[in-house]
Design a protein around this motif. Structure first.
Motif, short mmCIF file in Angstrom:
data_model
loop_
_atom_site.label_atom_id
_atom_site.label_comp_id
_atom_site.label_asym_id
_atom_site.label_seq_id
_atom_site.Cartn_x
_atom_site.Cartn_y
_atom_site.Cartn_z
N ILE A 1 0.84 -1.21 0.00
CA ILE A 1 0.00 0.00 0.00
C ILE A 1 0.87 1.26 0.00
CG2 ILE A 1 -1.71 1.31 1.33
CD1 ILE A 1 -3.00 -1.35 2.13
N LEU B 1 3.91 1.51 -1.23
CA LEU B 1 4.45 1.63 -2.59
C LEU B 1 3.39 2.20 -3.52
CD1 LEU B 1 6.46 -1.63 -3.48
CD2 LEU B 1 7.32 0.70 -3.42
N SER B 2 2.15 1.75 -3.34
CA SER B 2 1.06 2.25 -4.18
C SER B 2 0.86 3.74 -3.99
CB SER B 2 -0.24 1.51 -3.87
OG SER B 2 -0.11 0.15 -4.21
N HIS B 3 0.97 4.22 -2.76
CA HIS B 3 0.84 5.66 -2.51
C HIS B 3 1.95 6.42 -3.24
CE1 HIS B 3 -2.50 6.28 0.22
NE2 HIS B 3 -2.20 5.13 0.78
N ILE C 1 3.69 5.43 -5.88
CA ILE C 1 3.51 5.31 -7.33
C ILE C 1 2.36 6.20 -7.79
CG2 ILE C 1 2.84 3.73 -9.19
CD1 ILE C 1 4.27 1.48 -7.50
N ALA C 2 1.24 6.13 -7.06
CA ALA C 2 0.08 6.92 -7.46
C ALA C 2 0.38 8.42 -7.39
CB ALA C 2 -1.12 6.57 -6.58
N GLU D 1 -3.77 10.29 -12.86
CA GLU D 1 -4.69 9.37 -13.52
C GLU D 1 -4.79 9.60 -15.03
OE1 GLU D 1 -8.19 8.41 -11.44
OE2 GLU D 1 -7.03 7.96 -9.64
N VAL E 1 6.40 1.81 -14.04
CA VAL E 1 6.75 0.71 -13.14
C VAL E 1 6.85 -0.54 -14.01
CG1 VAL E 1 6.16 -0.55 -11.06
CG2 VAL E 1 5.47 1.84 -11.31
N ILE F 1 6.71 -5.24 -10.10
CA ILE F 1 6.40 -5.04 -8.68
C ILE F 1 6.22 -6.42 -8.06
CG2 ILE F 1 3.88 -4.89 -8.96
CD1 ILE F 1 4.02 -2.56 -6.85
N ILE G 1 0.39 -1.74 -13.44
CA ILE G 1 0.84 -1.62 -12.05
C ILE G 1 0.48 -0.24 -11.51
CG2 ILE G 1 2.83 -1.68 -10.50
CD1 ILE G 1 4.22 -3.52 -12.53
N ILE G 2 0.64 0.78 -12.36
CA ILE G 2 0.29 2.14 -11.92
C ILE G 2 -1.22 2.24 -11.69
CG2 ILE G 2 0.27 4.57 -12.61
CD1 ILE G 2 2.99 4.13 -13.92
N ARG G 3 -1.99 1.62 -12.57
CA ARG G 3 -3.46 1.66 -12.38
C ARG G 3 -3.85 0.96 -11.07
NH1 ARG G 3 -5.62 5.64 -14.01
NH2 ARG G 3 -7.68 4.68 -13.99
N LEU G 4 -3.24 -0.19 -10.84
CA LEU G 4 -3.51 -0.89 -9.58
C LEU G 4 -3.14 0.00 -8.40
CD1 LEU G 4 -2.29 -4.60 -9.87
CD2 LEU G 4 -4.61 -3.80 -9.42
N SER G 5 -2.01 0.70 -8.54
CA SER G 5 -1.56 1.58 -7.46
C SER G 5 -2.58 2.68 -7.21
CB SER G 5 -0.20 2.20 -7.79
OG SER G 5 0.78 1.19 -7.86
N HIS G 6 -3.15 3.23 -8.28
CA HIS G 6 -4.17 4.27 -8.10
C HIS G 6 -5.37 3.72 -7.33
CE1 HIS G 6 -2.77 7.89 -10.10
NE2 HIS G 6 -2.19 7.13 -11.00
N ILE H 1 -5.44 1.11 -5.30
CA ILE H 1 -5.05 0.77 -3.93
C ILE H 1 -4.92 2.05 -3.10
CG2 ILE H 1 -3.20 -0.19 -2.49
CD1 ILE H 1 -2.68 -2.16 -4.88
N ALA H 2 -4.21 3.04 -3.67
CA ALA H 2 -3.99 4.29 -2.92
C ALA H 2 -5.31 4.99 -2.63
CB ALA H 2 -3.05 5.21 -3.70
N ARG I 1 -1.65 -7.99 -11.13
CA ARG I 1 -2.66 -8.59 -10.24
C ARG I 1 -2.35 -8.23 -8.79
NH1 ARG I 1 -2.02 -14.20 -11.45
NH2 ARG I 1 -0.82 -14.61 -9.58
#
Lengths: 495, 495
Positions: free
Chosen positions: A258, A260-262, A264-265, A270, A334, A337, B257-262, B264-265, B357
C-alpha cells in the motif's frame, strides 16, 4: 552459396546491388540463425558465457570479411574481455583521408522464455513464409539488434567489393540491454584510434519506424534512468523481513504494498502525467517542425498505434499529443512489482507482507539531466514515505536530439527513399534510449549520428514473438549502400 | 510412556491434574510431531493427499480415545471425504441429558517454505529448551492450530478418565486456512446429530492473547472477504497479455501496475484508514466496556505491540485507537501483488507489463454485511478504473460479537485464572476470523461460543518460525479441564 562465412569470403562482385541482395538472403538467414540461437542475455549472469560466445561468432564474421575482397590492412580486437561484458572492435582503414563510417550495434538481447507467451522457442530461429509480410524471422534478437547488425555487415561487404571510397569501423557491444554501464571503458580502450579517424560519422540501426511502409530517420532519443524502490515494514529477531497476520495486525501495520502504491500513485496521475515536482526541469519542447513534417504523413493514427502495439487504451488524445508523450516527455513507468503471496492465482494467504519492491524506469526528454531528475525523484519519494529505500541500478543514458537539416540525416532520408521505394520518409524521434550514442559523442564532440532503424512496430521489440523480416533486411542493405555512396560523395566541407 | 497413542489408550486416571499434565508432555510432543510433519496446506492442491493423511491421523487418535477408559457408545466419522477437503466428526454421548461441549479446531495450515525465512524446516518439529520460555516447538501449525487441537484432545481424555458429567463432540476440519468454503456442507451432513445435542456449547482454541502472561477470552471476531484485482492492458494477436517497450510506448500505454496503485492508494489513505465509500456501513462501535476493562491492564502498549509483531511502525496513536483498529474496524490489506519483471533484484527490463494482479483481503467489523461491503468496493473500484476485473475467491466469513457477561465466557475467564495463575484475564476481541463460528451459530441459533485461545503474539501466527510452547500447552490443558468442570456444574437454566 548458403553460409554467411562463404558469402563474406567472396572476392568478386556478385553483379549489381539487386543481384547481390538476392544472393545475400540465404547467408543472412544462416548468420541470423547462428546469432539468435546463442542466448546472449546480458542481464542474466548465467548467460555470460553465451554473451562472449556471441561476440566471438561476430568477430569471426568480421575477420572473414577482411580476407575476402579487402586488400588493405584491417584490425579486429576483442575489448573488455576481462572486465564485464565484451565488445568487438573492427577497423578497416583503406585510405587515411576517406570518410569513416562507424557502425554500432549491440549483440546482447532482452531476457525471453517460452512461458512468457512465445509461440516458438525464443532462442531458435523460426522462419515463416507469411502471405502478406513475406519471409519472417522469429526469435529473440532478430529485430533487436542481431538482424540489423547483419544488415550492416552485408552492406559493408558490398561497399568493399565495389571499392567505395570509405573507411569502416564496426563496434558491436554486448551490454546495451543492461544499460551499457561499461561502454565508456570500452571506448576508453579505443579512444586514440577513434580520435584519429578521418571524417567519422556514426551509423546505428537500433530504432523503429512509426508504421509499416514509413521509413524514419530518428533525430532524437530519450534518456533513461532506472530505480528500485524497496520497503521493509516488519522484521524478525534477525532483522529479516517477515509477514504479519492480517487479522491480528490488519489496520495498524504498515502494508508495504500500500505504501508503494501511494508513492507510485503520487508519481503519475490518472491521466498518465508524471506528477513529480521538478521532473520536467530542463525539458526542451518538441520542435514544431518535427511535428509538422510528421503531421503531413498518415504514418500514425491513435488507432494504428494502439493496434500495432496491442494496447487496449492509450492516454493520448491526438497524434501530436501522442508524439509529444512518446518522443519527448519524461516518463515514470513501473516495470515490475512484487510483494506478498500471489501464487496460486487464487491465493488467500491472509498475511500482510513485511517487504515489497517496485522497479521503476524513467525516460528523460532532450535537455534533461539525469542527476537533477534523480534528486527530484528522491525528494518526492521522501516526502511521501521516508522509510522507502531507493536504489538506482545499472547505466544511465542521457537524452539526445539532432537537427534533421544536417547533411548526414538528409543523406539517410534520401537513401531510405531509394532503398525502400516507399512514398514517404519521416524525421521522427525515438522514445527509447541508446546509451552508446551519448558515450560516442562525448568522446568525439560534433560526431554526426545517424539513426537508420529498420524495425517495425509489429516486430515486438523487447516483447514476446520478437521478429524481423527479409523485406526489412533487403531494403536495409540497399538503404545502407545508398547511404554509403552519399557519404562517399559528400563535399568535404560538409563532413 | 511416550507415544500419544499409548497415552490415549490409558484407562486408569494418572493421579491428579498436575500429575496428568506432567505425564502428558511427551505424548503431546509425539502427537504434535506427527501432525506438524504432515504438510497439510489446504491452499495447495498438491497437498490434498497430505491434508487427508492429517485428518486420518487425527481420527485415529479419536478412535483410540474411545477404546481407553470410555465405556460408552461413541462414533467417529470422516466427512466430506469425497467432495473437497475432509473433516473428522467424533461424538461421545455419555448421557443424553448432560451438557455437550463441541470442540472445534482446524488441522490445515498456511503455506510455508524454508526460503521464506524459516530457521528450520517448517514441516519438521524442532524442539528447543529456551532459557526464559521453556520448551518451545517450532514448525508450521504448532500454534495454528495443531498444538491447540491436541491440548483439547488431552483435556477431553482427562475429563473422561475423571468421569465428568459431560458429553463431547469433536469437529476437526481441514479447510479453515482456505476460507472454510465447504464447511456448511460438512455441517449439513451432521446437522441432525448436532441439533439433537443436549445443552451444546462451542469451544474453539484458535485465537491469540494480547501479550505473554495475559490470557484472553475473545468476545468477537472480524469477518473476512478476499478479492483479486486483475488488469490486462496490452494483448497480442491471440488475446494474451503482452508487454510493450517502455521507450516506444512509455507515457501513453496504460501501465497496469500504476493503475492498480491508483486503485489501492484510493482505497486506504496515508493514515491507514479505509477510504472506500460505504466500507464502514453497518459497523457496530466497539463497546466502551471492552476498552475499559482492557485499559485497566497493561497487556498492550504501542511499544509492546510493535515489538511482539516486529513492526517498524504502526498507524495507531494510542492503545484505544490500536484496539479499535485491530478488533473492530474494517480493513483493506493488499496481501500480494505481481506484475512485470522483478528478477533478478536489479532487473532493468525496460518493458511496460501487459498484466498485473493484486490480492486484497478485507476484514469486517461486527454488524457489517460482506455482501454490502463487496458492492461498495466494486463500485469504488469501477469509479477509478472500469477496466479492472475484480474476482472474489474463497470463503466469506461474517463478523461476530458476543456479550462477555454470558455464563460460558465468565466460566472461561475463571478457568484461565485457575489454569495459568496469571494475575489478569481480559475479555478482548480478535481481529481475525474463524468461518466455522458463523456456520455453527447459523445451524444452532443461540449456541454459546467460547474462544479460549492459547497462542501468543510471539508465536508468529501465519508467519515464519511459527512456534508453540509447553507452558501454553500445559496451562491450556489445565484451563480446559477447569472450564469443563464449570460447564458440568452450571445450573441448567444457564445452559
Amino acid at each position: 552459396m548458403s553460409s554467411l562465412k562463404e558469402f563474406l569470403m567472396m572476392s568478386e562482385a556478385a553483379g549489381d546491388l539487386d543481384q547481390y541482395i538476392i544472393a545475400a538472403q540465404e547467408p543472412f538467414e544462416d548468420g541470423l540463425r547462428t546469432l539468435v540461437e546463442i542466448p546472449s542475455v546480458s542481464q542474466h549472469a548465467v548467460c555470460k558465457p553465451d554473451v562472449r560466445r556471441c561476440i566471438l561468432s561476430a568477430e569471426e564474421y568480421l575477420q572473414i570479411l577482411m580476407k575476402g575482397g579487402t586488400k588493405v590492412d584491417t584490425k579486429s580486437r576483442l575489448i573488455g574481455w576481462d572486465n564485464g561484458l565484451p565488445a568487438v572492435y573492427w577497423k578497416c582503414i583503406r585510405h587515411r583521408k576517406w570518410p569513416t563510417i562507424i557502425l554500432y550495434n549491440h549483440l546482447d538481447v532482452q531476457p525471453a522464455e517460452q512461458k512468457d507467451g512465445w509461440d516458438t522457442e525464443p532462442f531458435e530461429l523460426v522462419i515463416l513464409d507469411a502471405p502478406k509480410v513475406g519471409r519472417q524471422y522469429f526469435g529473440r534478437g532478430t529485430t533487436d539488434d542481431k538482424g540489423p547488425a547483419l544488415v550492416g555487415l552485408l552492406a559493408i561487404k558490398f561497399a568493399l567489393l565495389r571499392g567505395l571510397p570509405l573507411n569502416f569501423v564496426v563496434v558491436w557491444e554486448s551490454e546495451e540491454e543492461d544499460g551499457s554501464m561499461h561502454f565508456p571503458e570500452i571506448l576508453a580502450q579505443i579512444k586514440d584510434d577513434l580520435q584519429g579517424l578521418s571524417s567519422p560519422s556514426l551509423l546505428i540501426s537500433d530504432t523503429i519506424w512509426p508504421a509499416v511502409h514509413v521509413p524514419s530517420v530518428s533525430c532524437g532519443l530519450r534518456g533513461v534512468i532506472n530505480f528500485t524502490f524497496e520497503l521493509t515494514t516488519a522484521i524478525d529477531d534477525r532483522n529479516r523481513a517477515k509477514g504479519v497476520h492480517s487479522g491480528l495486525c490488519g489496520g495498524v501495520a504498515t502494508n508495504p504494498i500500500i505504501r508503494l502504491s501511494h508513492v507510485i500513485a503520487a508519481s503519475v496521475d490518472e491521466a498518465g502525467w508524471v506528477a513529480v515536482r521538478g521532473a520536467h526541469d530542463g525539458l526542451a519542447p518538441l520542435p514544431a517542425e518535427a511535428l509538422e513534417a510528421f503531421a503531413q504523413t498518415d504514418a500514425i493514427t491513435l488507432e494504428t498505434f494502439k493496434r500495432d502495439f496491442g494496447l487496449r487504451s492509450c492516454f493520448a488524445g491526438s497524434v501530436p499529443d501522442l508524439l509529444n508523450r512518446i518522443w519527448n516527455l519524461p516518463t515514470f513507468e513501473v516495470t515490475g512489482i512484487i510483494g506478498g503471496v500471489t501464487e496460486p492465482a487464487g491465493a488467500v494467504k491472509t498475511e500482510i507482507p513485511g517487504y515489497a519492491r517496485a522497479h521503476v524506469s524513467c525516460r528523460l526528454g532532450p535537455g534533461q539531466d539525469p542527476v537533477q531528475f534523480e534528486q527530484a525523484l528522491r525528494k518526492h519519494v521522501a516526502r511521501i514515505d521516508s522509510d522507502m529505500v531507493i536504489i538506482r541500478r545499472g547505466g544511465v543514458s542521457r537524452p539526445f536530439a539532432m537537427d534533421p537539416k544536417g547533411p548526414y540525416l538528409q543523406a539517410a532520408a534520401e537513401a531510405f527513399k531509394t532503398g525502400f521505394g516507399y512514398p514517404e520518409v519521416v524525421f521522427d524521434r525515438c522514445g527509447g534510449s541508446i546509451g552508446a550514442v551519448i558515450h560516442f559523442t562525448e568522446l568525439l564532440p560534433g560526431l554526426p549520428v545517424v539513426l537508420l532503424g529498420l524495425s517495425l512496430p509489429t516486430h515486438n521489440y523487447h516483447g514476446t514473438n520478437e521478429n524481423f523480416d527479409w523485406r526489412q533486411a533487403a531494403g536495409g542493405i540497399r538503404t545502407f549502400v545508398h547511404y554509403f555512396e552519399r557519404v562517399a560523395n559528400m563535399p568535404t566541407a560538409q563532413k
